[in-house]
Write an enzyme that holds these catalytic residues in place. Structure first.
Site, mmCIF file in Angstrom:
data_model
loop_
_atom_site.group_PDB
_atom_site.id
_atom_site.type_symbol
_atom_site.label_atom_id
_atom_site.label_comp_id
_atom_site.label_asym_id
_atom_site.label_seq_id
_atom_site.Cartn_x
_atom_site.Cartn_y
_atom_site.Cartn_z
ATOM 1 N N HIS A 227 -14.474 1.519 -18.580
ATOM 2 C CA HIS A 227 -13.188 0.747 -19.104
ATOM 3 C C HIS A 227 -12.361 0.338 -17.862
ATOM 4 C CE1 HIS A 227 -14.718 2.089 -22.812
ATOM 5 N NE2 HIS A 227 -14.212 1.095 -23.546
ATOM 6 N N LYS B 211 -6.924 2.007 -19.442
ATOM 7 C CA LYS B 211 -7.334 2.404 -20.617
ATOM 8 C C LYS B 211 -6.586 4.134 -20.526
ATOM 9 C CE LYS B 211 -10.885 3.574 -23.781
ATOM 10 N NZ LYS B 211 -10.060 3.249 -24.966
#
Length: 272
Positions: free
Chosen positions: A161, A165
């Site tokens: 990600h 995040k």
């Protein structure tokens, strides 16, 4: 017409959800947009903040959530925030008889329990999912089959990600691991990364590796490695719109439910 409130309204997901809802004025009406306490843009029109046009909906803050919900009376509240504020939102919204779509991840077991108790106590309906993308849920369903058929293979999970995040592993990776464990015909245990002289891989291990960097929306791969062959199942999200589209379906689904806790398999009819 489904009246919708959104918490985390100025976040990546929240703002995209609002824009998509506004593209369907015959089906949805955004009645409340809520963000963090003391936000400097409180009172400004949400449409003027995120574009593309004035909506007549002022940005509210979560410290006034109960009053906002009582005044606007939404049918559904959508939450993409963080675990602690989300739990509080679930308690307040459910006490007001409002159905829920929850996309926040990273909850502790105690927080999950608190939310479920509030939802069941107040007899509202909620869709709770770690990932609303339609393709991801087909990915999950396929994992059920693969875990049953390739249960003797070594299983590894890799997710990546964007740098912003906050939780790791991702909720999607954890859900993938849960599905695999529930469909294996053997004992298994989750581990998270490896470091140092760890010895040979044991048969029970399912290891999750979390990568972070750049602007990656969300990549997930599950590897089934056997002797002489390897099968990899991968889902890659190139845009958050994939998640938003699933949230819209979940909002429609939950708007006419009386009570109960559902997931995206229920929304997409994959439990049938």
């Amino acid at each position: 017409m489904i009246k919708v409130a959104i918490t985390g309204a100025l976040g990546r997901m929240g703002s995209n959800i609002i824009k998509t809802l506004c593209e369907n004025p015959e089906e949805f009406k955004v009645v409340a947009a809520i963000d963090v306490p003391n936000h400097p843009k409180k009172g400004m029109d949400i449409g003027d903040i995120i574009g593309p046009r004035y909506m007549g909906v002022p940005l509210e803050t979560s410290d006034n959530l109960d009053n906002v919900l009582k005044e606007t009376k939404p049918d559904v509240l959508i939450d993409f925030t963080a675990p602690t504020p989300c739990v509080n939102t679930v308690k307040i919204a459910s006490s007001n008889g409002i159905n829920l779509v929850i996309g926040t991840t990273g909850f502790t077991e105690e927080q999950k329990k608190e939310m479920k108790e509030a939802i069941n106590k107040n007899k509202v309906a909620a869709v709770i999912s770690q990932n609303y993308a339609i393709g991801v849920n087909i990915f999950f369903k396929t994992l059920e089959f693969l875990a049953k058929k390739l249960g003797d293979y070594d299983i590894e999970i890799v997710e990546m990600h964007h740098r912003f995040k906050k939780d790791a592993p991702s909720g999607t990776a954890l859900r993938a691991a849960e599905i695999i464990q529930n469909n294996l015909n053997r004992d298994s245990k989750l581990i998270y990364g490896r470091e140092g002289l760890v010895g040979e891989r044991t048969k029970e291990e399912i290891c999750i590796h979390a990568l972070r960097g750049g602007d990656v929306v969300g990549d997930h791969t599950v590897i089934f490695a056997g002797d002489g062959e390897r099968l990899e199942l991968t889902h890659k999200a190139s845009s958050r719109q994939a998640f938003v589209n699933g949230v819209i379906l979940a909002t429609k689904f939950v708007s006419n439910k009386k009570e109960g806790i559902y997931n995206t398999f229920d929304v997409l009819g994959l439990n049938e």
